[in-house]
Design a protein around this motif. Sequence first.
Motif, PDB file in Angstrom:
ATOM      1  N   PRO A 160      -9.850   2.072  10.475  1.00 55.68           N
ATOM      2  CA  PRO A 160      -8.871   2.287  11.540  1.00 55.68           C
ATOM      3  C   PRO A 160      -7.789   1.224  11.617  1.00 55.68           C
ATOM      4  N   GLY A 161      -7.971   0.089  10.926  1.00 54.87           N
ATOM      5  CA  GLY A 161      -6.953  -0.944  10.956  1.00 54.87           C
ATOM      6  C   GLY A 161      -6.712  -1.468  12.356  1.00 54.87           C
ATOM      7  N   MET A 162      -5.445  -1.617  12.706  1.00 52.69           N
ATOM      8  CA  MET A 162      -5.066  -2.154  14.009  1.00 52.69           C
ATOM      9  C   MET A 162      -5.652  -1.333  15.154  1.00 52.69           C
ATOM     10  N   GLY A 163      -5.738  -0.003  14.946  1.00 50.31           N
ATOM     11  CA  GLY A 163      -6.278   0.868  15.990  1.00 50.31           C
ATOM     12  C   GLY A 163      -7.717   0.555  16.327  1.00 50.31           C
ATOM     13  N   GLY A 164      -8.465   0.029  15.356  1.00 51.97           N
ATOM     14  CA  GLY A 164      -9.845  -0.352  15.621  1.00 51.97           C
ATOM     15  C   GLY A 164      -9.954  -1.564  16.529  1.00 51.97           C
ATOM     16  N   VAL A 165      -8.879  -2.360  16.601  1.00 57.84           N
ATOM     17  CA  VAL A 165      -8.847  -3.534  17.473  1.00 57.84           C
ATOM     18  C   VAL A 165      -8.342  -3.166  18.862  1.00 57.84           C
ATOM     19  N   THR A 166      -7.252  -2.404  18.900  1.00 59.91           N
ATOM     20  CA  THR A 166      -6.608  -2.103  20.175  1.00 59.91           C
ATOM     21  C   THR A 166      -7.187  -0.882  20.876  1.00 59.91           C
ATOM     22  N   GLY A 167      -7.804   0.033  20.095  1.00 54.65           N
ATOM     23  CA  GLY A 167      -8.283   1.285  20.678  1.00 54.65           C
ATOM     24  C   GLY A 167      -7.165   2.268  20.951  1.00 54.65           C
ATOM     25  N   ILE A 168      -5.970   1.992  20.453  1.00 56.95           N
ATOM     26  CA  ILE A 168      -4.814   2.864  20.674  1.00 56.95           C
ATOM     27  C   ILE A 168      -4.714   3.852  19.511  1.00 56.95           C
ATOM     28  N   SER A 169      -4.697   5.112  19.805  1.00 56.50           N
ATOM     29  CA  SER A 169      -4.814   6.145  18.768  1.00 56.50           C
ATOM     30  C   SER A 169      -3.675   6.090  17.762  1.00 56.50           C
ATOM     31  N   TRP A 170      -2.443   5.844  18.224  1.00 59.05           N
ATOM     32  CA  TRP A 170      -1.325   5.882  17.284  1.00 59.05           C
ATOM     33  C   TRP A 170      -1.251   4.633  16.398  1.00 59.05           C
ATOM     34  N   GLN A 171      -2.146   3.670  16.629  1.00 56.63           N
ATOM     35  CA  GLN A 171      -2.197   2.490  15.769  1.00 56.63           C
ATOM     36  C   GLN A 171      -3.314   2.578  14.724  1.00 56.63           C
ATOM     37  N   ILE A 172      -4.042   3.685  14.741  1.00 61.09           N
ATOM     38  CA  ILE A 172      -5.088   3.876  13.729  1.00 61.09           C
ATOM     39  C   ILE A 172      -4.443   4.029  12.351  1.00 61.09           C
ATOM     40  N   GLY A 173      -4.944   3.271  11.395  1.00 56.51           N
ATOM     41  CA  GLY A 173      -4.402   3.313  10.048  1.00 56.51           C
ATOM     42  C   GLY A 173      -3.263   2.344   9.800  1.00 56.51           C
ATOM     43  N   ALA A 174      -2.949   1.510  10.798  1.00 56.15           N
ATOM     44  CA  ALA A 174      -1.867   0.535  10.639  1.00 56.15           C
ATOM     45  C   ALA A 174      -2.437  -0.803  10.187  1.00 56.15           C
ATOM     46  N   PHE A 175      -1.796  -1.401   9.181  1.00 57.74           N
ATOM     47  CA  PHE A 175      -2.225  -2.683   8.651  1.00 57.74           C
ATOM     48  C   PHE A 175      -1.025  -3.615   8.521  1.00 57.74           C
ATOM     49  N   LYS A 176      -1.333  -4.893   8.477  1.00 50.98           N
ATOM     50  CA  LYS A 176      -0.288  -5.905   8.396  1.00 50.98           C
ATOM     51  C   LYS A 176       0.511  -5.766   7.105  1.00 50.98           C
ATOM     52  N   THR A 177       1.816  -5.962   7.205  1.00 49.90           N
ATOM     53  CA  THR A 177       2.671  -5.983   6.028  1.00 49.90           C
ATOM     54  C   THR A 177       2.509  -7.334   5.337  1.00 49.90           C
ATOM     55  N   PRO A 178       1.969  -7.372   4.133  1.00 50.98           N
ATOM     56  CA  PRO A 178       1.748  -8.660   3.466  1.00 50.98           C
ATOM     57  C   PRO A 178       3.024  -9.171   2.810  1.00 50.98           C
ATOM     58  N   THR A 179       3.088 -10.466   2.579  1.00 59.22           N
ATOM     59  CA  THR A 179       4.198 -11.019   1.821  1.00 59.22           C
ATOM     60  C   THR A 179       4.107 -10.591   0.360  1.00 59.22           C
ATOM     61  N   LEU A 180       5.253 -10.460  -0.267  1.00 64.87           N
ATOM     62  CA  LEU A 180       5.289 -10.163  -1.695  1.00 64.87           C
ATOM     63  C   LEU A 180       5.529 -11.417  -2.527  1.00 64.87           C
ATOM     64  N   ARG A 181       5.645 -12.545  -1.900  1.00 63.51           N
ATOM     65  CA  ARG A 181       5.800 -13.785  -2.668  1.00 63.51           C
ATOM     66  C   ARG A 181       4.518 -14.053  -3.457  1.00 63.51           C
ATOM     67  N   ASN A 182       4.714 -14.406  -4.712  1.00 61.62           N
ATOM     68  CA  ASN A 182       3.610 -14.650  -5.647  1.00 61.62           C
ATOM     69  C   ASN A 182       2.740 -13.417  -5.844  1.00 61.62           C
ATOM     70  N   ILE A 183       3.330 -12.248  -5.640  1.00 57.29           N
ATOM     71  CA  ILE A 183       2.571 -11.000  -5.675  1.00 57.29           C
ATOM     72  C   ILE A 183       1.929 -10.763  -7.039  1.00 57.29           C
ATOM     73  N   ALA A 184       2.500 -11.294  -8.108  1.00 54.06           N
ATOM     74  CA  ALA A 184       1.919 -11.094  -9.439  1.00 54.06           C
ATOM     75  C   ALA A 184       0.576 -11.791  -9.583  1.00 54.06           C
ATOM     76  N   TYR A 185       0.257 -12.713  -8.642  1.00 53.08           N
ATOM     77  CA  TYR A 185      -0.995 -13.468  -8.724  1.00 53.08           C
ATOM     78  C   TYR A 185      -1.990 -13.100  -7.627  1.00 53.08           C
ATOM     79  N   THR A 186      -1.694 -12.079  -6.830  1.00 55.77           N
ATOM     80  CA  THR A 186      -2.564 -11.776  -5.691  1.00 55.77           C
ATOM     81  C   THR A 186      -3.279 -10.434  -5.806  1.00 55.77           C
ATOM     82  N   ALA A 187      -3.363  -9.889  -7.012  1.00 55.98           N
ATOM     83  CA  ALA A 187      -4.106  -8.636  -7.190  1.00 55.98           C
ATOM     84  C   ALA A 187      -5.583  -8.847  -6.815  1.00 55.98           C
ATOM     85  N   PRO A 188      -6.261  -7.781  -6.385  1.00 56.48           N
ATOM     86  CA  PRO A 188      -5.800  -6.400  -6.221  1.00 56.48           C
ATOM     87  C   PRO A 188      -5.013  -6.214  -4.923  1.00 56.48           C
TER      88      PRO A 188
END
Length: 359
Positions: free
Chosen positions: A259-287
């Motif tokens: 559920p992502g953020m929705g699992g924390v807040t209990g708000i239905s429209w936030q289910i499936g929402a996750f933090k936008t990660p930085t793309l800096r050094n993205i070639a070294y942060t797989a998966p």
Amino acid sequence: MPQPKKTLLALALLLVVAIACRRDPAWPPGDHWSGPTPYTMQLPAWVHDSLYPPHLPGNNPMTVEGVELGRRLFHEKALSDNHTMSCASCHLQANAFSDPLTFSVGTDGSVGTRNAMAVINLAWDEHFFWDGRAHSLEHQAFLPVTDPAEMRNTWPEVEARLRVHPEYPELFRKAFGTADIDSVRIVQAIAQFERTLVSFNSRFDRFYYGGDSLVMTEAEQRGMEVFFRTGHCIDCHKPPLFADHGLRNNGLDLVHTDPGMGGVTGISWQIGAFKTPTLRNIAYTAPYMHDGRFATLEEVVHFYAEDVQLASPNLDNHMFPWVEGLVNLSMQDRADLVAFLHTLTDMSFLLDPAHSDPH
């Protein structure tokens, strides 16, 4: 008064004065402790012009001594129940302080359910963890120590271990003015160190902000155009952080098993929402993604080119260009985009000895 009594009284008075004036051996030379040394973040000049100031809490100012203590604690395995895991165990410098495993493994072999996020430029961030449940680096640092799937320890046990350590009481005294060790000071020191993990020295930075026109290839420059324009990557990954403060559903799934953020807040429209990660050094942060489902950058780009689930419940408004059919990436566009993402690598960050294990 007889002479012996006067002599004894004088000796007693001298002893009292000596005890009262005795310098606490925990204090440094001099009559008064002058406090820790203020720490100044070393940033390129263009960062000050391109980015708002970092979030530095007034109750936890950065100091040289606090940062050094935090560095030791970040790499300290005594924080875990069986002395086998530190923060650095799941946030490896060689991987831009992320975990190359899909899911990190706890001290008892428990396997997590989300990929460990990279620790980069978090001094400018507002939400922590994939679901945004922590709102400061100090708050974030509290949680893994007691998590049964991670370090499985208790804070009283951690405090007790550090209090009898031959070095930590003195390090805490230098950083905070007291050798008394508690969980608040521990996480404050770790947060101070984490705020020094800044990365602004990639080839992209030298090209875009430094004006070095020779540092990026033609393919990488074409990929930058895709990123900034037709690929709509910049809608959520804005430079110079190459992130935003949003938690979003980017169309990964039609059915949200996490559920992502929705699992924390209990708000239905936030289910499936996750933090936008930085793309800096993205070639070294797989998966990649919150569940590490993509092993390569090519797989990530292919997803955004062809596999975004437009009917996903609670799809974020930032995915509107995909809904309207505006994102059409050719195979050349995709290859160029991957090439551009590699220009966000900052080798000085990945190899900086100031971030490594001091033990």
